[in-house]
Design a protein around this motif. Structure first.
Motif, PDB file in Angstrom:
ATOM      1  N   TYR A 187       0.773  -1.179   0.063  1.00 30.96           N
ATOM      2  CA  TYR A 187       0.129  -0.103   0.003  1.00 30.96           C
ATOM      3  C   TYR A 187       0.605   0.851   0.450  1.00 30.96           C
ATOM      4  N   LYS A 188       1.924   1.148   0.740  1.00 32.41           N
ATOM      5  CA  LYS A 188       3.183   3.092   0.731  1.00 32.41           C
ATOM      6  C   LYS A 188       3.349   2.759  -0.717  1.00 32.41           C
ATOM      7  N   THR A 189       3.998   1.506  -0.971  1.00 36.46           N
ATOM      8  CA  THR A 189       4.471   1.791  -2.477  1.00 36.46           C
ATOM      9  C   THR A 189       3.321   2.211  -3.746  1.00 36.46           C
ATOM     10  N   LEU A 190       2.405   1.558  -3.606  1.00 31.27           N
ATOM     11  CA  LEU A 190       1.321   2.630  -4.241  1.00 31.27           C
ATOM     12  C   LEU A 190       0.635   3.857  -4.132  1.00 31.27           C
ATOM     13  N   LYS A 191       0.917   4.674  -3.265  1.00 33.86           N
ATOM     14  CA  LYS A 191       0.710   5.662  -2.460  1.00 33.86           C
ATOM     15  C   LYS A 191       1.930   6.489  -3.336  1.00 33.86           C
ATOM     16  N   LEU A 192       2.929   5.658  -3.234  1.00 32.83           N
ATOM     17  CA  LEU A 192       4.152   7.398  -3.858  1.00 32.83           C
ATOM     18  C   LEU A 192       4.410   6.553  -5.428  1.00 32.83           C
ATOM     19  N   ILE A 193       3.089   5.979  -6.172  1.00 36.24           N
ATOM     20  CA  ILE A 193       3.448   5.324  -7.840  1.00 36.24           C
ATOM     21  C   ILE A 193       1.869   6.413  -8.363  1.00 36.24           C
ATOM     22  N   VAL A 194       0.944   6.223  -6.769  1.00 35.97           N
ATOM     23  CA  VAL A 194       0.582   7.514  -7.592  1.00 35.97           C
ATOM     24  C   VAL A 194       0.755   9.780  -7.596  1.00 35.97           C
ATOM     25  N   SER A 195       1.171   9.348  -6.660  1.00 36.04           N
ATOM     26  CA  SER A 195       1.810  10.398  -6.248  1.00 36.04           C
ATOM     27  C   SER A 195       3.106  10.706  -7.378  1.00 36.04           C
ATOM     28  N   ALA A 196       3.715   9.468  -7.898  1.00 35.02           N
ATOM     29  CA  ALA A 196       4.249  10.719  -9.446  1.00 35.02           C
ATOM     30  C   ALA A 196       3.589  10.690 -10.284  1.00 35.02           C
ATOM     31  N   VAL A 197       2.523   8.882 -11.007  1.00 30.87           N
ATOM     32  CA  VAL A 197       1.976   9.452 -11.537  1.00 30.87           C
ATOM     33  C   VAL A 197       1.855  10.670 -11.726  1.00 30.87           C
ATOM     34  N   GLN A 198       1.465  11.454 -11.235  1.00 28.16           N
ATOM     35  CA  GLN A 198       0.271  12.940 -11.014  1.00 28.16           C
ATOM     36  C   GLN A 198       0.647  13.986 -10.993  1.00 28.16           C
ATOM     37  N   THR A 199       1.681  13.923 -10.235  1.00 31.15           N
ATOM     38  CA  THR A 199       2.963  14.504 -11.010  1.00 31.15           C
ATOM     39  C   THR A 199       3.238  14.597 -12.292  1.00 31.15           C
ATOM     40  N   LEU A 200       3.513  13.624 -12.744  1.00 35.01           N
ATOM     41  CA  LEU A 200       4.405  13.336 -14.854  1.00 35.01           C
ATOM     42  C   LEU A 200       2.868  14.007 -15.077  1.00 35.01           C
ATOM     43  N   GLU A 201       1.808  13.515 -14.902  1.00 39.14           N
ATOM     44  CA  GLU A 201       0.728  13.677 -15.395  1.00 39.14           C
ATOM     45  C   GLU A 201       0.342  14.981 -15.693  1.00 39.14           C
ATOM     46  N   HIS A 202       0.637  16.163 -14.887  1.00 41.08           N
ATOM     47  CA  HIS A 202       0.232  17.346 -14.460  1.00 41.08           C
ATOM     48  C   HIS A 202       0.904  17.847 -15.339  1.00 41.08           C
ATOM     49  N   GLN A 203       2.931  18.044 -15.579  1.00 43.71           N
ATOM     50  CA  GLN A 203       3.343  18.570 -15.820  1.00 43.71           C
ATOM     51  C   GLN A 203       3.194  18.135 -17.843  1.00 43.71           C
ATOM     52  N   HIS A 204       2.655  16.543 -18.717  1.00 45.61           N
ATOM     53  CA  HIS A 204       3.035  16.345 -19.447  1.00 45.61           C
ATOM     54  C   HIS A 204       0.445  17.751 -19.779  1.00 45.61           C
ATOM     55  N   THR A 205       0.072  18.116 -19.182  1.00 44.24           N
ATOM     56  CA  THR A 205      -1.059  18.542 -19.506  1.00 44.24           C
ATOM     57  C   THR A 205      -0.860  20.327 -19.674  1.00 44.24           C
ATOM     58  N   LYS A 206       0.218  20.647 -18.574  1.00 44.46           N
ATOM     59  CA  LYS A 206       0.154  21.472 -18.615  1.00 44.46           C
ATOM     60  C   LYS A 206       1.893  21.694 -20.322  1.00 44.46           C
ATOM     61  N   TYR A 207       2.529  20.839 -20.442  1.00 45.06           N
ATOM     62  CA  TYR A 207       3.233  20.847 -21.793  1.00 45.06           C
ATOM     63  C   TYR A 207       1.837  21.108 -22.620  1.00 45.06           C
ATOM     64  N   LYS A 208       0.931  20.527 -22.785  1.00 47.30           N
ATOM     65  CA  LYS A 208       0.373  20.258 -24.304  1.00 47.30           C
ATOM     66  C   LYS A 208      -1.144  21.814 -24.764  1.00 47.30           C
ATOM     67  N   ARG A 209      -0.974  22.026 -23.679  1.00 48.81           N
ATOM     68  CA  ARG A 209      -1.583  23.862 -23.090  1.00 48.81           C
ATOM     69  C   ARG A 209      -1.032  24.251 -23.733  1.00 48.81           C
ATOM     70  N   ASP A 210       0.227  24.733 -23.522  1.00 51.19           N
ATOM     71  CA  ASP A 210       1.520  25.472 -23.267  1.00 51.19           C
ATOM     72  C   ASP A 210       1.354  25.725 -25.261  1.00 51.19           C
ATOM     73  N   LYS A 211       1.275  24.354 -25.244  1.00 47.23           N
ATOM     74  CA  LYS A 211       1.871  24.299 -26.981  1.00 47.23           C
ATOM     75  C   LYS A 211       0.718  24.446 -28.027  1.00 47.23           C
ATOM     76  N   PHE A 212      -0.657  24.411 -27.553  1.00 47.49           N
ATOM     77  CA  PHE A 212      -1.970  24.231 -27.918  1.00 47.49           C
ATOM     78  C   PHE A 212      -1.990  25.962 -28.147  1.00 47.49           C
TER      79      PHE A 212
END
Length: 832
Positions: free
Chosen positions: A775-800
């Motif tokens: 469970y501890k590992t899963l929480k860390l994975i979700v946090s890392a994935v969410q952070t990258l997800e936000h960065q991708h979304t920001k990049y795509k919006r800026d590119k748009f």
């Protein structure tokens, strides 16, 4: 090769399974059968060709093709060609998949209807236009309007029959208008610079009295500009259409000015009307991947979690093991995990940890490593990557011999042809098996260190777990090296780069029989004959029932499962690594010789790089590997030729043109790898040629002047050339895709922590040994994935926001980009 986009690198790759075609129209003659092959094209550039399947209207190809795509493209196309008795090729039909549609067919076996091939529809490239509408006051005081159309340049036009001599035809379309004007022909270039202006009178109604021009009152819907690109052909059939654009004059707006790039489009209603069903269909499986990779620091949290996996107790609670649990197929997880761990030198401890855990869960020593677990898939992938050269050195010479000799080896009496002798066939097969068995069992000293270390770990885990079974230390290793490495490579040499194409049916049958026998020899099973369902195989295997075969296998397995660094012995026999026709420029070794371009057969071994007048003839020039100081691309402007690269030697550079962009990349990669350890490798080079007494890049006149550009940096792990950030991005992508399973796994951990009874069915698929750690590992994975997800979304919006439609990077008509922007603007982040 990555495309740089504002600090972000974009990688494109495609993996294609070309299955079969069916219902190809018969040849209009008494024979009716056809000899067909299939090509893979990026737009109009051929990058792969299958072998020819003779005398069939339903040809089965069964070929796989993978490539990194080094440039932008609009269509991935597949052409079916027929070769007639005069060795002339004629196209039967094609499948063209738009880049924006590739995801629809991702990983699915799909039947595509073949479409007609016509010159009018075979277009690629883009054109830069500038339109300007201005008022002109005549001598009588009347106001007329003049449309100035400037054709600046084109890029990426198709090459037709080996040449491209383009010109543009410009016409104004409207009621009672048919005038057309042409640019000059630009010779031998598919990136012509025209820089020509054409003027068209635009008359106004007599009642029009306003001084200011108003586009809306001109009835511009009836006026449009058409620009067609043509190839000036010397053939009697006339010029070939390369593509065109239609620009409605309403784009001028109030300002009366329009400057934009356009993608060229097919001619409307071009080509003959052909019933689609008459051309047949083609079965394909296409996996197109586009990786958007951020700078390395963005991946630090996820990468650290992954690389720490081998140290997590229990290993089932680690990030890497969790990826294997949530992916639909273990193979999906294994590919990026293995490449990442190999790149950072952590593959042995990781595989040792997951293998040890799997062995401890195994109850029967006879089933050890037999399932498609994460362990077995990771070891498979490691052997493919680290063991590819080992496989080439060991098996390629004998596999080449089998494929060229075509000796009959059929030992099934039912399948025997009348002209064949069963005893002769058995002897042929026995000799082949004996030779392959000997080259394998004497190759232990060349087995890569990383594989030896993994096999040592497997052997120790298995022997400790099953102490009563004396053979388990051998079967644990043989189940990989024989069952999943050598046997599959013999069975399908094309999938392991031992042969360029799938073997013909007779040779394929021979390889199947050899593979079965080698697999059984390596398995060390107690009852050999019982391993064969077919009585003829059991009878044939009696040849190999001698103890010397079992002893040789055990000695080989002992050797490759001993931990320690083996010194790779130098291989005396040259191993052929790559060969094929390319065009080279004369090196000027003779002072007064002509420095022209000639087609030559190139051959690369681990000893030398040679070229020959044609295949099989003696070498015209030989370059020892130790004399290759650098291998780099050559700028197109040097000779106005695409896909060129240079092999730099102490005295001169050899300039070579490959057949396409993928082949150029392959040659550069393999030449770089074989010469990477040369002591005198250059740190700088000249990206352009030395012509007319100076270097085109830096203008220095001394031909021995040091290079002006740093050489392409070799990767930290040269042998495998892995991009760690790209693999981490792929792992992020997988976690993002399977986010719902991550949440389900979190729920399973909670359920296990508070409930000791029978496991709920929806959670039973997960391996969870320690719910709290997992469970501890899963929480860390979700946090890392969410952070990258936000960065991708920001990049795509800026590119748009920054993107300008009609720019050189995103011409008007770029549907794949418009589709991409639409998808990204609609996408949202996960909320967990």
């Amino acid at each position: 090769m990555a495309v740089e986009e504002e600090g972000l690198r974009v990688f494109q790759s495609v993996k294609i399974k070309i299955g079969e075609a069916k219902n190809i129209p018969p040849y209009p003659g008494p024979n009716r059968m056809r000899d067909c092959y299939c090509t893979v094209n990026l737009d109009q550039e051929e990058v792969f060709r299958t072998k020819i399947i003779e005398k069939s209207l339903c040809p089965f190809y069964g070929e796989d093709f993978y490539c990194e795509i080094p440039r932008s493209f609009r269509h991935l196309s597949f052409y079916i060609f027929d070769r007639d008795v005069f060795r002339r090729d004629s196209s039967i039909g094609k499948v063209a998949v738009k880049k924006e549609d590739l995801q629809k067919y991702h990983g699915k076996d799909t039947w595509f209807q073949l479409q007609p091939v016509s010159a009018d529809s075979e277009v690629q490239g883009k054109v830069h236009l500038e339109l300007r509408l201005s008022e002109v006051i005549t001598d009588s005081g009347a106001i007329n309007h003049k449309l100035a159309t400037r054709v600046l340049e084109c890029q990426g036009l198709p090459i037709v029959n080996g040449q491209c001599d383009p010109y543009a035809a410009v016409s104004l379309l409207g009621p009672s208008r048919s005038e057309a004007k042409k640019t000059k022909v630009k010779r031998k270039t598919n990136n012509p610079q025209f820089e020509e202006v054409f003027y068209f009178e635009v008359t106004r109604p007599l009642s029009y009295t306003k001084r200011q021009f108003d586009v809306e009152e001109e009835d511009v819907d009836k006026l449009a500009l058409r620009v067609d690109l043509w190839n000036a052909s010397n053939l009697k059939f006339g010029d070939e259409f390369l593509g065109g654009v239609r620009v409605p004059l309403r784009v001028l707006g109030q300002a009366g000015v329009h400057d934009a790039w356009y993608f060229l489009q097919p001619r409307e209603n071009g080509g003959k009307s052909v019933k689609v069903e008459e051309l047949g269909s083609l079965r394909l499986n296409i996996v197109y991947t586009e990786d958007h990779v951020f700078p390395s620091e963005h991946y630090t949290p996820l990468r650290d979690l992954l690389l720490h996996s081998a140290n997590v107790e229990p290993v089932s609670a680690s990030t890497a093991h969790t990826l294997g649990e949530v992916c639909r197929e273990k193979q999906e997880a294994a590919i990026p995990l293995v490449r990442l761990f190999l790149h950072y030198g952590k593959i042995v401890p990781f595989i040792s940890a997951i293998a040890h855990a799997e062995v401890n869960r195994t109850q029967d020593p006879n089933t050890i490593f037999r399932g498609n677990s994460l362990t077995s898939k990771c070891i498979d992938e490691t052997m493919k990557l680290a063991g590819m050269h080992y496989l080439q050195v060991t098996l390629k010479p004998i596999i080449d011999e089998i494929c060229t000799e075509h000796k009959s080896c059929e030992i099934d009496p039912v399948k025997l042809k009348e002209s064949e002798n069963l005893d002769t066939n058995r002897e042929n097969l026995r000799q082949y098996v004996d030779r392959i068995f000997n080259v394998i069992t004497t190759s232990g000293v060349r087995c890569p260190t990383v594989m030896c270390d993994i096999f040592f770990s497997l052997r120790e885990s298995a022997a400790t777990r099953f102490q009563v079974d004396q053979d388990v230390r051998y079967t644990a290793v043989s189940s990989f090296i024989f069952l999943r490495f050598f046997a599959p490579a013999i069975l399908s040499p094309n999938l392991f780069h031992l042969r360029p194409h799938h073997p013909d049916p007779a040779t394929s049958r021979t390889l199947t029989l050899i593979s079965k026998t080698i697999q059984t020899l390596g398995s060390l099973a107690k009852s050999k004959s019982a391993n064969f369902k077919e009585s003829y195989m059991a009878a044939f295997y009696d040849y190999f029932n001698e103890q010397k075969y079992a002893d040789a296998v055990k000695n080989f397995l002992d050797l490759i499962s001993t931990s320690g660094k083996w010194d790779q012995k130098s291989i005396e026999t040259p191993i052929m690594l790559k060969e094929g026709f390319m065009i080279k420029r004369a090196q000027g070794r003779n002072r007064f010789g002509m420095k022209n371009f000639k087609k030559r057969w190139f051959r690369l071994t681990n000893h030398e790089f040679t070229y020959h007048k044609t295949k099989g003839e003696g070498a015209l020039c030989s370059i020892p590997i130790e004399n290759i100081l650098a291998v780099e691309r050559l700028e197109e402007e040097s000779f106005k030729m695409k896909n060129m690269f240079q092999v730099i030697q102490p005295e001169r550079a050899l300039y070579i043109q490959a057949n396409n962009c993928v082949e150029a990349r392959d040659w550069i990669d393999i030449l770089t790898k074989v010469s990477q350890c040369n002591r005198k490798r250059l740190s700088t080079y000249h990206p352009s040629a030395y012509l007319n007494g100076h270097w085109l890049c830096c203008k220095l006149s001394a031909d021995a002047a040091p290079g002006c550009t740093p050489c392409t940096g070799l990767p930290a792990n040269i042998q495998l050339d892995v991009d760690g950030d790209r693999e981490t991005e792929r792992i992020y992508s997988l976690f993002s895709t399977y986010m719902t399973k991550l949440i389900k796994m979190q729920e399973a951990c909670g359920s296990k922590s508070v409930y000791d009874g029978p496991e709920q069915e929806e959670y039973s698929s997960f391996v969870i040994d320690d719910p709290q750690e997992t469970y501890k590992t899963l929480k860390l994975i979700v946090s890392a994935v969410q952070t990258l997800e936000h960065q991708h979304t920001k990049y795509k919006r800026d590119k748009f926001k920054k993107t300008k439609i009609g720019s050189q990077e995103h011409p008007i008509g770029d549907k794949s980009f418009q589709c991409y922007v639409r998808q990204q603007s609609e996408s949202s982040t996960y909320s967990i």
